[in-house]
Structure formats: structure tokens, C-alpha cells
Write an enzyme that holds these catalytic residues in place. Structure first.
Site, mmCIF file in Angstrom:
data_model
loop_
_atom_site.group_PDB
_atom_site.id
_atom_site.type_symbol
_atom_site.label_atom_id
_atom_site.label_comp_id
_atom_site.label_asym_id
_atom_site.label_seq_id
_atom_site.Cartn_x
_atom_site.Cartn_y
_atom_site.Cartn_z
ATOM 1 N N LYS A 111 0.818 -1.222 0.000
ATOM 2 C CA LYS A 111 0.000 0.000 0.000
ATOM 3 C C LYS A 111 0.846 1.265 0.000
ATOM 4 O O LYS A 111 0.452 2.263 -0.581
ATOM 5 C CB LYS A 111 -0.949 0.007 1.208
ATOM 6 N N LYS A 193 -4.081 -11.435 -6.346
ATOM 7 C CA LYS A 193 -5.373 -11.646 -5.695
ATOM 8 C C LYS A 193 -6.432 -10.698 -6.257
ATOM 9 O O LYS A 193 -6.114 -9.598 -6.712
ATOM 10 C CB LYS A 193 -5.253 -11.501 -4.170
ATOM 11 N N LYS A 196 -10.539 -5.059 -4.971
ATOM 12 C CA LYS A 196 -11.482 -4.023 -5.392
ATOM 13 C C LYS A 196 -10.775 -2.793 -5.917
ATOM 14 O O LYS A 196 -11.373 -1.965 -6.581
ATOM 15 C CB LYS A 196 -12.415 -3.655 -4.235
HETATM 16 P P1 TYM Z 1 -10.431 -6.310 3.801
HETATM 17 O O1 TYM Z 1 -11.523 -5.323 3.996
HETATM 18 O O2 TYM Z 1 -9.349 -5.974 2.838
HETATM 19 O O3 TYM Z 1 -11.030 -7.705 3.382
HETATM 20 C C1 TYM Z 1 -12.085 -8.315 4.118
HETATM 21 C C2 TYM Z 1 -11.909 -9.811 4.116
HETATM 22 O O4 TYM Z 1 -11.891 -10.311 2.783
HETATM 23 C C3 TYM Z 1 -10.749 -11.146 2.615
HETATM 24 N N1 TYM Z 1 -10.298 -11.037 1.210
HETATM 25 C C4 TYM Z 1 -10.134 -12.074 0.389
HETATM 26 N N2 TYM Z 1 -10.303 -13.395 0.571
HETATM 27 C C5 TYM Z 1 -10.062 -14.204 -0.490
HETATM 28 N N3 TYM Z 1 -9.658 -13.760 -1.697
HETATM 29 C C6 TYM Z 1 -9.461 -12.436 -1.942
HETATM 30 N N4 TYM Z 1 -9.090 -12.020 -3.145
HETATM 31 C C7 TYM Z 1 -9.709 -11.525 -0.855
HETATM 32 N N5 TYM Z 1 -9.629 -10.186 -0.724
HETATM 33 C C8 TYM Z 1 -9.990 -9.900 0.547
HETATM 34 C C9 TYM Z 1 -9.725 -10.618 3.594
HETATM 35 O O5 TYM Z 1 -8.771 -11.595 3.919
HETATM 36 C C10 TYM Z 1 -10.593 -10.248 4.771
HETATM 37 O O6 TYM Z 1 -10.835 -11.370 5.578
HETATM 38 N N6 TYM Z 1 -7.592 -5.497 7.797
HETATM 39 C C11 TYM Z 1 -8.798 -6.144 7.335
HETATM 40 C C12 TYM Z 1 -10.038 -5.682 8.084
HETATM 41 C C13 TYM Z 1 -9.933 -5.814 9.564
HETATM 42 C C14 TYM Z 1 -9.972 -7.015 10.289
HETATM 43 C C15 TYM Z 1 -9.889 -6.625 11.666
HETATM 44 C C16 TYM Z 1 -10.108 -8.356 9.938
HETATM 45 C C17 TYM Z 1 -9.810 -4.783 10.442
HETATM 46 N N7 TYM Z 1 -9.790 -5.281 11.727
HETATM 47 C C18 TYM Z 1 -9.920 -7.590 12.676
HETATM 48 C C19 TYM Z 1 -10.127 -9.304 10.946
HETATM 49 C C20 TYM Z 1 -10.040 -8.926 12.302
HETATM 50 C C21 TYM Z 1 -8.994 -5.821 5.880
HETATM 51 O O7 TYM Z 1 -8.558 -4.797 5.401
HETATM 52 O O8 TYM Z 1 -9.785 -6.683 5.221
#
Ligand code: TYM
Length: 329
Positions: A111, A193, A196
Site C-alpha cells: 500500500k 489476488k 477491489k
Molecule cells: P479487507 O476489507 O481488505 O477484506 C475483508 C476480508 O476479505 C478477505 N479477502 C479475500 N479473501 C479471499 N480472496 C481475496 N481475493 C480476498 N480479498 C480480501 C480478507 O482476507 C478479509 O478477511 N484489515 C482487514 C479488516 C480488519 C480485520 C480486523 C479483519 C480490520 N480489523 C480484525 C479481521 C479482524 C482488511 O482490510 O480486510
């Protein structure tokens, strides 16, 4: 019952990757576990947001997750910025997290390269806020996609370090990563991966994409020249489509190979598109209802925030007392 916590950033589009990697699991774990879920909007401002759009994105993400099947009566589902304990514990944990540890996070490296004009301190300390989210609820399990594994490892290290200094304070959580769907790949560059933030909208399927867009994106997915539906090395595109198809139909890879024996990629991609459309249709229909009902959404996130606060304040107070802060009487 074991405690489950997870969160997702409300940063615009929610993709099929988010859904298959994480959200689908959240829904299915609700009966068996004590689940708590959040929209991680504090994390979202590590990238600059336009206020009106940001507000809209948060409400839309909230409605969409209800439509996916989160039941806030069973599982408090709150908006992170409405529960003040998260930012408070994050500060404390920042002081137990090393610069070098944060520097090694691959998401930070990616990022900060991508948003080189805004490498802010929040982007850097993002993982300690995430650790606070999880540790506040004494979570045992955290259902996430594979890309969050490194952040989970760091959360475990922070918890163990704090417990080591002050005695048992935080439950050390485990990641809960699904066998299928943990890494949904880009439809255009299947070695990366699905994200979005991809400039090419054909690279991802959004949960709210129109059926014709889903069909088009699946039909244009990059494959290989072998023209045989089977998983294997060097077949990233097909492996990915098989993974998606397996998640939405429940079929195993062997069953899929059998179904498409002697058939070409065109037939397969059409079938994947149709299965995804059918899987998402009821979610999209429920979303259309929820998003109109702002009062109901407000009731759900307000009540959930109250529940989350009353749980998390115990952990926050405990941690602060151990550090040596004087409690307000
Ligand atoms: P975020 O918002 O980027 O993504 C949310 C969830 O989606 C999963 N994910 C994927 N899984 C499979 N294939 C993909 N291409 C893919 N893209 C995204 C992510 O692994 C995630 O589970 N930091 C986290 C949000 C967060 C969080 C937390 C998660 C904040 N606090 C505490 C767990 C516990 C994030 O940015 O996810």
C-alpha cells in the site's frame, strides 16, 4: 462457546473475494460460536476518503452484510468508529509493537508503494489497530482470507508479548482460513489476488454487480491454451475459476472435472458465471430492501455498538490497569 471476531473495510466495492474468503464463513459460523463483526471504518481512512462518499460506502456495506446473512440479534455487528475502545487499546498496543515488525508487513509495503503520496502513520500502525479489534473481544478465532494471515500472526505476537510482561490479559487468537476461497484471484491476472482497487473492473466480480456484468467478466476471464478443465500447475486461471465454482456450488474439484470432461473453456466459464449469478441473486434482492430501510440499519448498528462497548470496555480496563494507568473513579 468460542468467540469469533472479524471485520471488513467499507471501502466501496465488496468483491467475490471478500465474500468467498471471509463473509461466507462469518455467516455459517453464527450459530456455533459467539460471533462479533465490525465494519473497520477507522482502517479505511488510512487512504484518503471523500466524506459524503465514505458515509454512503459505510451504510451500503452495512446493508450488504445484513443481506449476506449476518443477524445482528445473534452476532453484534457494529461500526468500529462508534466504539471508542478500539482506538484507545490501539494506542496502548502501539507501544508494544516494534517499528521493525510493522515495517515487515507485506500489506504495508504494497500500500505504501501504491499510495506513495500519502504514506501516513495510520497506514503504518494499521496492524496494531487490527490487533486491538480482535483482542478486545478475547476472540479465539478470526475468519479471514489468506491475505490477512500475516496480520493475525502479528496480533498473536503482540498478545503473547503483553501477556508475557503482565500476565494473562488477552486470548491469543487463531486465524480461521477456509480451504476453498481463501485466495480468490484476479480474473485478468490470476497470479494476483482479486482486489477491489484494481483499475480494471473486469478483474473482479463485485457482490452487487449486475448479472450481465458478472457473465461478461467470467466469460472474459484469462485461462490457458490447454482447453481442459482440470486443476494443475501453470493453470492459475482455471484453478481460480474451479475454486470459485466449487465455493458457490459445493462441488469438489473431481466432480467439476467430471462435469466438464470433453467440454471447452467457453462452456465452463458460462457455467461459472451462471452459478455466481444464482448464488448472489438472493443477496442482491435482500440488499435492495435493506438499503431503503435506514431506520432499521441505524437501530442495528446502534444496538450493536452498545453491546460491543460493554464487552470491550472490560478488556480495555484490564489492560490499562496492568500497564499502570490510574483508573478514573
Ligand atoms: P479487507 O476489507 O481488505 O477484506 C475483508 C476480508 O476479505 C478477505 N479477502 C479475500 N479473501 C479471499 N480472496 C481475496 N481475493 C480476498 N480479498 C480480501 C480478507 O482476507 C478479509 O478477511 N484489515 C482487514 C479488516 C480488519 C480485520 C480486523 C479483519 C480490520 N480489523 C480484525 C479481521 C479482524 C482488511 O482490510 O480486510
Amino acid at each position: 462457546k468460542k468467540v469469533i471476531f472479524s471485520a471488513i473495510q467499507p471501502s466501496g466495492t465488496i468483491t467475490l473475494g471478500n465474500y468467498l474468503g471471509a463473509l461466507k464463513n462469518w455467516i455459517s459460523l453464527q450459530d456455533e460460536y459467539n460471533c462479533i463483526f465490525a465494519l473497520a471504518d477507522l482502517h479505511t481512512i488510512t487512504v484518503r476518503q471523500e466524506p459524503a462518499k465514505f458515509r454512503r460506502n459505510v451504510l451500503e456495506a452495512y446493508a450488504l452484510l445484513l443481506a449476506c446473512g449476518i443477524d445482528p440479534e445473534k452476532s453484534p455487528f457494529f461500526i468500529q468508529s462508534q466504539v471508542c475502545t478500539h482506538a484507545q487499546l490501539a494506542w496502548v498496543l502501539n507501544c508494544y509493537t516494534q517499528f521493525g515488525e510493522l515495517q515487515r508487513m507485506t500489506q504495508f509495503k504494497d500500500k505504501s508503494a501504491k499510495h506513495a503520496d500519502n504514506v501516513n502513520a495510520g497506514l503504518f500502525t494499521y496492524p496494531s489497530l487490527m490487533a486491538a479489534d480482535i483482542l478486545l473481544y478475547q476472540a479465539d478465532l478470526v475468519p479471514v482470507g489468506a491475505d490477512q494471515k500475516q496480520h493475525l500472526e502479528l496480533t498473536r505476537n503482540i498478545a503473547e508479548r503483553f501477556n508475557g510482561i503482565y500476565g494473562q490479559t488477552f486470548t491469543v487468537p487463531d486465524a480461521y482460513i477456509p480451504k476453498q476461497g481463501a485466495r480468490v484471484m484476479s480474473l485478468q491476472e490470476p497470479t494476483r489476488k482479486m482486489s477491489k482497487s484494481d483499475e480494471n473492473a473486469n478483474a473482479y466480480v463485485a457482490v452487487l454487480d449486475k448479472p450481465e456484468d458478472i457473465m461478461r467478466k467470467c466469460k472474459r476471464a484469462i485461462t490457458d491454451s490447454e482447453a481442459c478443465v482440470r486443476c494443475g500447475e501453470g493453470k492459475d486461471g482455471i484453478n481460480n475459476l474451479m475454486g470459485i465454482y466449487s465455493c458457490v456450488t459445493g462441488l469438489s474439484n473431481e466432480q467439476i472435472e467430471k462435469e466438464f470432461e470433453g467440454k471447452g473453456y467457453g462452456d465452463f466459464k458460462t457455467a461459472v458465471g451462471e452459478a455466481v449469478v444464482e448464488h448472489l441473486r438472493p443477496i442482491q434482492e435482500r440488499y435492495a430492501d435493506y438499503i431503503k430501510n435506514k431506520d432499521y440499519l441505524e437501530k442495528c448498528y446502534t444496538e450493536s455498538a452498545q453491546k460491543a462497548l460493554s464487552i470491550s470496555v472490560h478488556t480495555l480496563n484490564k489492560a490499562m490497569k496492568k500497564v499502570g494507568f490510574i483508573p478514573r473513579s
